[in-house]
Design a protein around this motif. Structure first.
Motif, short mmCIF file in Angstrom:
data_model
loop_
_atom_site.label_atom_id
_atom_site.label_comp_id
_atom_site.label_asym_id
_atom_site.label_seq_id
_atom_site.Cartn_x
_atom_site.Cartn_y
_atom_site.Cartn_z
N ARG A 10 2.06 2.85 -10.80
CA ARG A 10 3.34 2.75 -10.15
C ARG A 10 2.88 3.11 -8.84
NH1 ARG A 10 5.72 7.43 -13.72
NH2 ARG A 10 4.73 9.24 -12.85
N GLY A 11 3.78 2.36 -7.87
CA GLY A 11 3.77 2.80 -6.48
C GLY A 11 2.51 2.41 -5.68
N ASN A 12 1.54 1.64 -6.31
CA ASN A 12 0.45 1.45 -5.83
C ASN A 12 0.39 0.46 -4.80
OD1 ASN A 12 -1.64 3.11 -7.54
ND2 ASN A 12 -0.49 1.98 -8.78
N ASN A 13 -0.77 0.18 -3.96
CA ASN A 13 -0.70 -0.63 -2.58
C ASN A 13 0.09 -0.12 -1.61
OD1 ASN A 13 -1.78 -2.55 -0.83
ND2 ASN A 13 -0.24 -3.81 -1.47
N ALA A 14 0.08 1.25 -1.53
CA ALA A 14 0.85 1.93 -0.45
C ALA A 14 0.24 1.68 1.00
CB ALA A 14 0.82 3.51 -0.64
N GLU A 15 -0.76 1.13 1.03
CA GLU A 15 -1.25 0.74 2.76
C GLU A 15 -0.95 -0.65 2.91
OE1 GLU A 15 -2.32 2.64 4.75
OE2 GLU A 15 -2.51 4.63 3.76
N ARG A 16 -0.39 -1.33 1.94
CA ARG A 16 -0.02 -2.77 2.36
C ARG A 16 -1.10 -3.66 2.44
NH1 ARG A 16 3.97 1.10 2.07
NH2 ARG A 16 6.15 0.28 2.07
N PHE A 17 -2.35 -3.49 1.71
CA PHE A 17 -3.29 -4.62 1.64
C PHE A 17 -2.58 -5.86 1.22
CE2 PHE A 17 -5.79 -1.05 1.31
CZ PHE A 17 -7.15 -1.54 1.88
N ASN A 18 -3.23 -6.90 1.52
CA ASN A 18 -2.86 -8.46 1.12
C ASN A 18 -2.74 -8.49 -0.56
OD1 ASN A 18 -2.25 -9.71 3.44
ND2 ASN A 18 -4.21 -10.28 3.82
N HIS A 19 -1.75 -9.05 -0.98
CA HIS A 19 -1.78 -9.13 -2.50
C HIS A 19 -2.85 -9.51 -2.90
CE1 HIS A 19 2.80 -9.11 -2.29
NE2 HIS A 19 2.66 -8.29 -1.53
N SER A 20 -3.47 -10.73 -2.61
CA SER A 20 -4.87 -11.07 -3.07
C SER A 20 -5.77 -11.12 -1.70
CB SER A 20 -4.72 -12.40 -3.47
OG SER A 20 -4.13 -13.52 -2.46
N PRO A 21 -7.03 -10.89 -1.94
CA PRO A 21 -7.87 -10.86 -3.37
C PRO A 21 -7.46 -9.68 -4.42
CG PRO A 21 -9.52 -10.96 -1.23
CD PRO A 21 -8.14 -10.61 -0.88
N ALA A 22 -7.03 -8.51 -3.94
CA ALA A 22 -7.05 -7.55 -4.98
C ALA A 22 -6.01 -6.46 -4.21
CB ALA A 22 -8.20 -6.90 -5.29
N ALA A 23 -4.84 -6.06 -5.04
CA ALA A 23 -3.95 -5.41 -4.53
C ALA A 23 -2.84 -5.03 -5.72
CB ALA A 23 -3.42 -5.22 -3.16
N GLY A 24 -2.25 -3.85 -6.08
CA GLY A 24 -1.07 -3.55 -6.90
C GLY A 24 -1.46 -2.74 -8.00
N GLY A 25 -0.77 -3.08 -9.27
CA GLY A 25 -0.83 -2.23 -10.07
C GLY A 25 -2.21 -2.16 -10.81
N ALA A 26 -2.58 -3.06 -11.54
CA ALA A 26 -4.11 -3.36 -12.08
C ALA A 26 -4.43 -4.72 -11.92
CB ALA A 26 -3.97 -2.99 -13.57
#
Length: 605
Positions: free
Chosen positions: A326-342
């Motif tokens: 929960r609450g991951n990608n706090a630094e706001r990387f682009n959704h892809s190639p990789a970011a988010g929960g898992a």
């Protein structure tokens, strides 16, 4: 989107090894404290007592204790005379030993290898943290901010998985969002536990921000530190597990600052490792990366990471049981190639059950690039900024008994994915609840890694959608008036223009569609028809008559059929006998329900 997000050496004959820069990212990164050395010849492996371990010779399995009040120099590791650091205990340990860590904070960076079967566990009922940060004091007012001198912690800001390489410049392939240019800088500062945003110059410092002036060895803070606790990261990596069969239990990990190429604050690089009751919080990029087989993560919390809670690559047999991301990608990387929960890639036999992916600022859970034999069961995927669940370039998946709701993009997106059973899920208030897509990457990979020995075709084929509740409840607004015409509850499209939905063998039967009125959304179902614009069905009778689908499915218009916690209201449960299809034996075994039973949506018990 099939982009290489979690790369590392392969384990199966049909999978090639990842690119050399990624292997170097794993092998040449900041390694912290080296605790043991692996010998190629077991006959020369040093024993804990300084002698030589003889293969097959029996020995007593020991328990070593660690406490902040211990002593690494004169203590023997007994409960009465504990060691002071975890590192000292690991160096003194042998195969199969147990290291019991007592309550306290341990500022260490550990690499554990050559200790198969080691158990690293917190003492029962005691709170233990590996902490990558320190409290920063001695602040001096400097213009509009405050300065603490003598700050020498420096971290690599490579934005990709290759050390020193710039970000990808191909549109849509970059890790960094131009609106958040400091995302890949791992420096981290908290004021009374609140994350501060890093800026690129002293002139940009404002309340809520900080700047690292490496030229002057100064940490510059925009928030008044008076009467507050300021902490900042000083260590990149918490734990590298390189010993097979290890157990890590009850050890919390917080505030480490791995660079993107480090892959994670915690990396699992050996087979048959188990993590239990472990929280990893406040990692600068990724919390945990798995790069081996037979790994089990159970009762874990992965939260507030700068980029991603979990990544896994070529992790056959990976199990996630009661994992919360929960609450991951706090630094706001682009959704892809990789970011988010898992994000899980290039793995077989992956099970995710009884877990939660919630409030991640990108996708909740993403299976990508040749993941097969997937089970996603009894899991809640809620309030993620990207897709709730994305299964891409993958196949042979069971998605059953899940609650997937309020995700800002698709609830479930299946892209170039084959042999999928979508049974008894509850979808609510996603943009597109179920989106089944084909593109042309089975012909032209376009940057996605395609292994010629993979058992998958990267073609959307044989998708069974059964007994789901697919709802727009009316309690959450559609994304915008402009997007409403394109929003649908069930969408099947072939953007390559080669197949109809029927030719892709996508079938829908026994589902309930619910919306507050006939325009919310206006399109109930979108249904591919090869190189023509897809069919757009505004109600179930149209869908049934033209596409020959949903012979028992129903559409309900009006108040929500779901409770506030996304369970079924009694009126909907009564429809199960006439609408729902009998649960097949294979799915029933996976979700723990009677074969042949009829139920709509996710089970609540």
């Amino acid at each position: 989107m099939g982009r290489n997000a979690s790369q590392g050496p392969g384990h199966r004959p049909w999978m090639r090894r990842w690119a050399v820069p990624v292997v170097l990212a794993l092998l040449l990164g900041s390694v912290g404290v080296v605790l043991a050395l692996t010998s190629a010849d077991p006959s020369t492996t040093p024993a804990a007592d300084g002698g030589v371990r003889v293969p097959g010779a029996p020995r007593e399995v020991r328990t070593l204790h660690v406490s902040p009040d211990g002593d690494d120099d004169g203590a023997d590791g007994t409960a009465e005379r504990p060691l002071r650091t975890i590192g000292a205990a690991v160096r003194a340990s042998d195969d199969g030993d147990t290291v019991v860590v007592h309550a306290g904070t341990y500022r260490e960076s550990l690499k554990i290898e050559g200790r198969p079967g080691l158990r690293l566990v917190a003492a029962p009922g005691e709170e233990v943290w590996l902490d990558g940060s320190v409290v920063v004091t001695d602040w001096v007012r400097d213009g509009a901010g405050w300065v603490s001198g003598g700050w020498t912690a420096e971290f690599d800001s490579s934005p990709t998985y290759s050390w020193g390489k710039p970000d990808n410049d191909r549109p849509g392939w970059g890790f960094l969002d131009p609106k958040h240019p400091m995302a890949a800088h791992p420096d981290q500062v908290w004021v009374d536990g609140e994350r501060q945003a890093q800026v690129g110059s002293r002139a940009e410092v404002r309340p809520g921000t900080f700047y690292v002036d490496t030229g002057r060895d100064e940490l510059v803070l925009g928030t008044d530190p008076g009467g507050r606790t300021v902490t900042a990261s000083t260590e990149a990596r918490a734990l590298r597990v390189r010993s097979a069969g290890m157990l890590v239990r009850g050890i919390g990990v917080r505030n480490y600052a791995p660079s993107v190429p480090h892959m994670g604050a915690v990396t699992v690089e050996a087979p048959d490792v188990t993590f239990e009751d472990v929280t990893v919080t406040g990692s600068a990029t990724t919390a945990v990366h798995v790069l081996s087989t037979g790994v089990k993560l159970q009762d874990m919390v992965l939260e507030n990471s700068g980029m991603m809670g979990l990544s896994a690559t070529e992790a056959d047999g990976l199990e996630l049981v009661r994992v919360t991301a929960r609450g991951n990608n706090a630094e706001r990387f682009n959704h892809s190639p990789a970011a988010g929960g898992a994000k899980i890639g290039r793995s077989a036999g992956v099970v995710v059950r009884d877990s939660v992916f919630e409030g991640n600022l990108a996708n909740g859970l993403w299976f990508d690039e040749s993941v097969h034999d997937i089970q996603l069961l009894r899991t809640r995927v809620l309030d993620n900024v990207g897709h709730g669940v994305s299964v891409e370039l993958s196949g042979r998946a069971t998605i059953a008994g899940n609650v997937i709701a309020r995700n800002q993009r698709n609830g479930l997106k299946l892209t170039d994915t084959e042999d999928v059973q979508v049974w008894n899920n509850t979808f609510a208030d996603n943009n597109r609840s179920i989106n089944v897509v084909q593109d042309d990457r089975d012909i032209r990979a376009r940057g996605s890694y395609s292994d010629p020995d993979s058992p998958l075709t990267w073609r959307t084929q044989t998708v069974a959608i059964r007994n789901n509740v697919i709802a727009h409840t009316g309690t959450a607004p559609l994304t915008s008036r402009e997007k409403q015409p394109r929003t649908c509850l069930l969408c099947v499209e072939d953007f390559s223009g080669r197949w109809t939905a029927a030719e892709m063998d996508v079938t829908a039967l026994g589902n309930v569609y619910q919306r507050p009125d006939a325009d919310s959304p206006r399109w109930l179902v979108v249904w591919a028809r090869r190189d023509k614009d897809p069919y757009v069905f505004r109600d179930v009778p149209q869908f049934r008559e033209t596409a020959l689908q949903e012979q028992t499915g129903v559409e309900l218009t009006g108040p929500s059929v779901l409770t506030e916690d996304l369970g079924l209201r009694p009126g909907l449960e009564r429809l199960s006998g006439t609408v729902a299809q009998p649960l097949p034996e294979d799915v029933a075994q996976q979700v723990g329900q009677p074969a042949g039973s009829r139920h709509l949506g996710a089970w609540t018990s």
